[in-house]
Write a protein that holds these residues in place. Structure first.
Motif, PDB file in Angstrom:
ATOM      1  N   GLN A  68      83.288  15.288 -29.946  1.00 24.94           N
ATOM      2  CA  GLN A  68      83.825  14.298 -29.005  1.00 24.94           C
ATOM      3  C   GLN A  68      83.189  14.399 -27.632  1.00 24.94           C
ATOM      4  N   THR A  69      83.004  15.603 -27.151  1.00 22.76           N
ATOM      5  CA  THR A  69      82.424  15.785 -25.823  1.00 22.76           C
ATOM      6  C   THR A  69      81.017  15.221 -25.767  1.00 22.76           C
ATOM      7  N   ARG A  70      80.224  15.506 -26.774  1.00 26.81           N
ATOM      8  CA  ARG A  70      78.834  15.019 -26.787  1.00 26.81           C
ATOM      9  C   ARG A  70      78.791  13.493 -26.861  1.00 26.81           C
ATOM     10  N   VAL A  71      79.627  12.902 -27.710  1.00 30.18           N
ATOM     11  CA  VAL A  71      79.659  11.439 -27.836  1.00 30.18           C
ATOM     12  C   VAL A  71      80.085  10.797 -26.520  1.00 30.18           C
ATOM     13  N   LEU A  72      81.155  11.293 -25.936  1.00 32.01           N
ATOM     14  CA  LEU A  72      81.653  10.687 -24.695  1.00 32.01           C
ATOM     15  C   LEU A  72      80.693  10.905 -23.528  1.00 32.01           C
ATOM     16  N   THR A  73      80.029  12.046 -23.484  1.00 36.35           N
ATOM     17  CA  THR A  73      79.037  12.286 -22.436  1.00 36.35           C
ATOM     18  C   THR A  73      77.869  11.324 -22.574  1.00 36.35           C
ATOM     19  N   ALA A  74      77.390  11.137 -23.807  1.00 39.92           N
ATOM     20  CA  ALA A  74      76.288  10.197 -24.042  1.00 39.92           C
ATOM     21  C   ALA A  74      76.714   8.772 -23.678  1.00 39.92           C
ATOM     22  N   ALA A  75      77.913   8.387 -24.097  1.00 39.65           N
ATOM     23  CA  ALA A  75      78.385   7.025 -23.828  1.00 39.65           C
ATOM     24  C   ALA A  75      78.566   6.768 -22.334  1.00 39.65           C
ATOM     25  N   LEU A  76      79.176   7.708 -21.634  1.00 39.08           N
ATOM     26  CA  LEU A  76      79.414   7.525 -20.201  1.00 39.08           C
ATOM     27  C   LEU A  76      78.110   7.527 -19.412  1.00 39.08           C
ATOM     28  N   SER A  77      77.211   8.435 -19.745  1.00 41.72           N
ATOM     29  CA  SER A  77      75.946   8.474 -19.006  1.00 41.72           C
ATOM     30  C   SER A  77      75.109   7.224 -19.277  1.00 41.72           C
ATOM     31  N   LEU A  78      75.124   6.712 -20.515  1.00 38.76           N
ATOM     32  CA  LEU A  78      74.406   5.465 -20.810  1.00 38.76           C
ATOM     33  C   LEU A  78      75.044   4.297 -20.063  1.00 38.76           C
ATOM     34  N   PHE A  79      76.366   4.234 -20.025  1.00 40.63           N
ATOM     35  CA  PHE A  79      77.054   3.174 -19.285  1.00 40.63           C
ATOM     36  C   PHE A  79      76.640   3.198 -17.814  1.00 40.63           C
ATOM     37  N   LEU A  80      76.624   4.383 -17.224  1.00 40.46           N
ATOM     38  CA  LEU A  80      76.247   4.495 -15.811  1.00 40.46           C
ATOM     39  C   LEU A  80      74.786   4.111 -15.585  1.00 40.46           C
ATOM     40  N   LEU A  81      73.923   4.457 -16.528  1.00 46.36           N
ATOM     41  CA  LEU A  81      72.517   4.055 -16.409  1.00 46.36           C
ATOM     42  C   LEU A  81      72.375   2.540 -16.463  1.00 46.36           C
ATOM     43  N   GLN A  82      73.115   1.908 -17.350  1.00 42.10           N
ATOM     44  CA  GLN A  82      73.005   0.460 -17.525  1.00 42.10           C
ATOM     45  C   GLN A  82      73.720  -0.333 -16.439  1.00 42.10           C
ATOM     46  N   ASN A  83      74.762   0.233 -15.857  1.00 46.11           N
ATOM     47  CA  ASN A  83      75.593  -0.529 -14.932  1.00 46.11           C
ATOM     48  C   ASN A  83      75.687   0.061 -13.536  1.00 46.11           C
ATOM     49  N   GLY A  84      75.073   1.200 -13.339  1.00 49.88           N
ATOM     50  CA  GLY A  84      75.166   1.866 -12.043  1.00 49.88           C
ATOM     51  C   GLY A  84      73.889   1.720 -11.259  1.00 49.88           C
ATOM     52  N   ASP A  85      73.628   2.722 -10.473  1.00 45.25           N
ATOM     53  CA  ASP A  85      72.454   2.723  -9.593  1.00 45.25           C
ATOM     54  C   ASP A  85      71.253   3.424 -10.210  1.00 45.25           C
ATOM     55  N   SER A  86      71.238   3.579 -11.538  1.00 42.69           N
ATOM     56  CA  SER A  86      70.152   4.278 -12.236  1.00 42.69           C
ATOM     57  C   SER A  86      69.956   5.683 -11.675  1.00 42.69           C
ATOM     58  N   ASP A  87      71.025   6.406 -11.557  1.00 38.71           N
ATOM     59  CA  ASP A  87      71.024   7.774 -11.053  1.00 38.71           C
ATOM     60  C   ASP A  87      70.195   8.672 -11.967  1.00 38.71           C
TER      61      ASP A  87
END
Length: 65
Positions: free
Chosen positions: A31-50
């Motif tokens: 679960q941790t790996r899946v949620l980390t991947a999902a959240l980081s991808l979301f931030l890459l796609q919708n954030g400031d490309s940190d």
């Protein structure tokens, strides 16, 4: 130093069932790996490309965390 933070969240039951089914057939993921991947991808796609989010996403995909 990689610091981690624990979060608690409520998700819809169908999403939880899908996650559980995925994890049963992919034993190298949890679960941790899946949620980390999902959240980081979301931030890459919708954030400031940190760059930190990009690094975490790639490390998570290639299981280097």
């Amino acid at each position: 130093m990689n610091t981690t933070v624990s979060i608690f969240t409520v998700i819809p039951e169908p999403l939880h069932e899908s996650l559980t089914n995925y994890l049963e057939t992919h034993p190298d993921w949890d679960q941790t790996r899946v949620l980390t991947a999902a959240l980081s991808l979301f931030l890459l796609q919708n954030g400031d490309s940190d760059r930190h989010a990009a690094r975490i996403y790639l490390e998570t995909l290639f299981h280097q965390c």
